[in-house]
Motif scaffolding. Structure first.
Motif, PDB file in Angstrom:
ATOM      1  N   VAL A   1      40.254 -14.372  -2.383  1.00 20.68           N
ATOM      2  CA  VAL A   1      40.656 -15.505  -1.554  1.00 20.68           C
ATOM      3  C   VAL A   1      41.979 -15.986  -2.148  1.00 20.68           C
ATOM      4  CG1 VAL A   1      40.105 -17.842  -0.808  1.00 20.68           C
ATOM      5  CG2 VAL A   1      38.283 -16.132  -0.981  1.00 20.68           C
ATOM      6  N   VAL A   2      43.049 -15.820  -1.373  1.00 23.20           N
ATOM      7  CA  VAL A   2      44.388 -16.192  -1.831  1.00 23.20           C
ATOM      8  C   VAL A   2      44.735 -17.535  -1.212  1.00 23.20           C
ATOM      9  CG1 VAL A   2      46.806 -15.497  -1.950  1.00 23.20           C
ATOM     10  CG2 VAL A   2      44.999 -13.745  -1.959  1.00 23.20           C
ATOM     11  N   LEU A   3      44.994 -18.485  -2.078  1.00 23.09           N
ATOM     12  CA  LEU A   3      45.201 -19.867  -1.662  1.00 23.09           C
ATOM     13  C   LEU A   3      46.581 -20.335  -2.084  1.00 23.09           C
ATOM     14  CD1 LEU A   3      43.882 -22.492  -0.612  1.00 23.09           C
ATOM     15  CD2 LEU A   3      43.046 -22.855  -2.934  1.00 23.09           C
ATOM     16  N   ARG A   4      47.377 -20.785  -1.129  1.00 19.44           N
ATOM     17  CA  ARG A   4      48.706 -21.331  -1.443  1.00 19.44           C
ATOM     18  C   ARG A   4      48.566 -22.787  -1.849  1.00 19.44           C
ATOM     19  NH1 ARG A   4      52.826 -20.131   3.143  1.00 19.44           N
ATOM     20  NH2 ARG A   4      54.202 -20.927   1.557  1.00 19.44           N
ATOM     21  N   ASP A   5      49.348 -23.152  -2.846  1.00 17.66           N
ATOM     22  CA  ASP A   5      49.313 -24.527  -3.372  1.00 17.66           C
ATOM     23  C   ASP A   5      50.751 -24.985  -3.591  1.00 17.66           C
ATOM     24  OD1 ASP A   5      48.510 -26.925  -4.523  1.00 17.66           O
ATOM     25  OD2 ASP A   5      48.116 -26.028  -6.476  1.00 17.66           O
ATOM     26  N   GLU A   6      51.479 -25.134  -2.480  1.00 21.62           N
ATOM     27  CA  GLU A   6      52.906 -25.474  -2.563  1.00 21.62           C
ATOM     28  C   GLU A   6      53.165 -26.808  -3.241  1.00 21.62           C
ATOM     29  OE1 GLU A   6      54.284 -25.169   1.429  1.00 21.62           O
ATOM     30  OE2 GLU A   6      54.419 -22.986   1.340  1.00 21.62           O
ATOM     31  N   ARG A   7      52.223 -27.732  -3.113  1.00 24.82           N
ATOM     32  CA  ARG A   7      52.414 -29.053  -3.731  1.00 24.82           C
ATOM     33  C   ARG A   7      51.969 -29.071  -5.193  1.00 24.82           C
ATOM     34  NH1 ARG A   7      49.091 -32.732  -0.205  1.00 24.82           N
ATOM     35  NH2 ARG A   7      47.929 -30.829   0.113  1.00 24.82           N
ATOM     36  N   GLY A   8      51.328 -27.983  -5.647  1.00 16.45           N
ATOM     37  CA  GLY A   8      50.890 -27.896  -7.030  1.00 16.45           C
ATOM     38  C   GLY A   8      49.824 -28.913  -7.395  1.00 16.45           C
ATOM     39  N   VAL A   9      48.941 -29.213  -6.462  1.00 12.18           N
ATOM     40  CA  VAL A   9      47.930 -30.247  -6.692  1.00 12.18           C
ATOM     41  C   VAL A   9      46.569 -29.700  -7.114  1.00 12.18           C
ATOM     42  CG1 VAL A   9      49.044 -31.882  -5.125  1.00 12.18           C
ATOM     43  CG2 VAL A   9      47.307 -30.334  -4.245  1.00 12.18           C
ATOM     44  N   LEU A  10      46.373 -28.387  -6.991  1.00 16.19           N
ATOM     45  CA  LEU A  10      45.074 -27.806  -7.338  1.00 16.19           C
ATOM     46  C   LEU A  10      45.044 -27.465  -8.826  1.00 16.19           C
ATOM     47  CD1 LEU A  10      44.632 -25.500  -4.245  1.00 16.19           C
ATOM     48  CD2 LEU A  10      43.552 -27.698  -4.666  1.00 16.19           C
ATOM     49  N   ASP A  11      43.994 -27.897  -9.491  1.00 16.28           N
ATOM     50  CA  ASP A  11      43.838 -27.653 -10.921  1.00 16.28           C
ATOM     51  C   ASP A  11      43.233 -26.259 -11.139  1.00 16.28           C
ATOM     52  OD1 ASP A  11      41.692 -27.905 -13.357  1.00 16.28           O
ATOM     53  OD2 ASP A  11      43.588 -28.943 -13.772  1.00 16.28           O
ATOM     54  N   PRO A  12      43.921 -25.381 -11.878  1.00 15.50           N
ATOM     55  CA  PRO A  12      43.403 -24.030 -12.107  1.00 15.50           C
ATOM     56  C   PRO A  12      42.008 -24.021 -12.736  1.00 15.50           C
ATOM     57  CG  PRO A  12      45.692 -24.148 -12.773  1.00 15.50           C
ATOM     58  CD  PRO A  12      45.259 -25.553 -12.454  1.00 15.50           C
ATOM     59  N   GLY A  13      41.746 -24.910 -13.674  1.00 14.91           N
ATOM     60  CA  GLY A  13      40.427 -24.973 -14.310  1.00 14.91           C
ATOM     61  C   GLY A  13      39.331 -25.330 -13.326  1.00 14.91           C
ATOM     62  N   GLU A  14      39.629 -26.278 -12.446  1.00 17.36           N
ATOM     63  CA  GLU A  14      38.644 -26.669 -11.431  1.00 17.36           C
ATOM     64  C   GLU A  14      38.390 -25.528 -10.454  1.00 17.36           C
ATOM     65  OE1 GLU A  14      39.287 -30.390  -9.406  1.00 17.36           O
ATOM     66  OE2 GLU A  14      40.064 -31.308 -11.242  1.00 17.36           O
ATOM     67  N   LEU A  15      39.453 -24.792 -10.101  1.00 19.72           N
ATOM     68  CA  LEU A  15      39.282 -23.657  -9.192  1.00 19.72           C
ATOM     69  C   LEU A  15      38.448 -22.559  -9.846  1.00 19.72           C
ATOM     70  CD1 LEU A  15      42.814 -23.400  -7.571  1.00 19.72           C
ATOM     71  CD2 LEU A  15      40.684 -24.051  -6.439  1.00 19.72           C
ATOM     72  N   ASP A  16      38.643 -22.325 -11.139  1.00 19.89           N
ATOM     73  CA  ASP A  16      37.872 -21.308 -11.849  1.00 19.89           C
ATOM     74  C   ASP A  16      36.391 -21.698 -11.875  1.00 19.89           C
ATOM     75  OD1 ASP A  16      37.605 -18.875 -13.313  1.00 19.89           O
ATOM     76  OD2 ASP A  16      37.531 -20.021 -15.171  1.00 19.89           O
ATOM     77  N   GLU A  17      36.128 -22.957 -12.164  1.00 15.21           N
ATOM     78  CA  GLU A  17      34.748 -23.460 -12.176  1.00 15.21           C
ATOM     79  C   GLU A  17      34.138 -23.365 -10.776  1.00 15.21           C
ATOM     80  OE1 GLU A  17      32.870 -27.784 -12.932  1.00 15.21           O
ATOM     81  OE2 GLU A  17      34.170 -27.034 -14.547  1.00 15.21           O
ATOM     82  N   PHE A  18      34.933 -23.722  -9.768  1.00 10.51           N
ATOM     83  CA  PHE A  18      34.506 -23.659  -8.372  1.00 10.51           C
ATOM     84  C   PHE A  18      34.123 -22.221  -7.991  1.00 10.51           C
ATOM     85  CE2 PHE A  18      35.985 -22.949  -3.941  1.00 10.51           C
ATOM     86  CZ  PHE A  18      35.104 -23.776  -3.266  1.00 10.51           C
ATOM     87  N   ALA A  19      34.973 -21.246  -8.301  1.00 12.69           N
ATOM     88  CA  ALA A  19      34.691 -19.843  -7.983  1.00 12.69           C
ATOM     89  C   ALA A  19      33.452 -19.365  -8.729  1.00 12.69           C
ATOM     90  CB  ALA A  19      35.894 -18.969  -8.330  1.00 12.69           C
ATOM     91  N   GLY A  20      33.231 -19.890  -9.926  1.00 13.53           N
ATOM     92  CA  GLY A  20      32.062 -19.518 -10.719  1.00 13.53           C
ATOM     93  C   GLY A  20      30.751 -19.875 -10.045  1.00 13.53           C
ATOM     94  N   GLU A  21      30.792 -20.851  -9.158  1.00 16.95           N
ATOM     95  CA  GLU A  21      29.584 -21.225  -8.423  1.00 16.95           C
ATOM     96  C   GLU A  21      29.105 -20.090  -7.514  1.00 16.95           C
ATOM     97  OE1 GLU A  21      30.125 -25.032  -6.486  1.00 16.95           O
ATOM     98  OE2 GLU A  21      31.121 -25.835  -8.285  1.00 16.95           O
ATOM     99  N   TRP A  22      30.002 -19.146  -7.213  1.00 17.02           N
ATOM    100  CA  TRP A  22      29.677 -17.965  -6.403  1.00 17.02           C
ATOM    101  C   TRP A  22      29.777 -16.693  -7.247  1.00 17.02           C
ATOM    102  CZ3 TRP A  22      31.985 -22.222  -4.297  1.00 17.02           C
ATOM    103  CH2 TRP A  22      31.389 -22.749  -3.148  1.00 17.02           C
ATOM    104  N   GLU A  23      29.651 -16.828  -8.553  1.00 15.06           N
ATOM    105  CA  GLU A  23      29.756 -15.701  -9.479  1.00 15.06           C
ATOM    106  C   GLU A  23      31.120 -15.030  -9.419  1.00 15.06           C
ATOM    107  OE1 GLU A  23      26.383 -13.085  -9.122  1.00 15.06           O
ATOM    108  OE2 GLU A  23      24.977 -14.762  -9.139  1.00 15.06           O
TER     109      GLU A  23
END
Length: 81
Positions: A53-75
């Motif tokens: 899942v490729v997600l653009r973040d032009e405003r730079g508002v998404l936290d990489p750590g939170e995204l990693d934890e989020f993806a971990g919820e689906w292994e």
């Protein structure tokens, strides 16, 4: 505006589709992420594929750590670009 992209690696298509739905709810993303099937090197079996899942973040508002934890919820996990 920078072209920041986050790549979430998921184990199957169902997980990838659920992640796309949940991204908007959890992070308030506006743009539809790109979903791509990524066959593992040397594997012909459709079961041996990851989904990206490729997600653009032009405003730079998404936290990489939170995204990693989020993806971990689906292994899954967040891949460094």
């Amino acid at each position: 505006m920078s072209d920041v992209r986050h790549v979430l690696v998921l184990p199957d298509r169902d997980a990838a589709e659920e992640v796309v739905q949940a991204l908007a709810e959890r992070f308030g993303t506006d743009e539809e992420p790109l979903v791509v099937r990524d066959a593992l090197a040397g594997e012909d079996d459709a079961e041996d594929a990851q989904w990206l899942v490729v997600l653009r973040d032009e405003r730079g508002v998404l936290d990489p750590g939170e995204l990693d934890e989020f993806a971990g919820e689906w292994e899954g996990w967040r891949e460094e670009p």
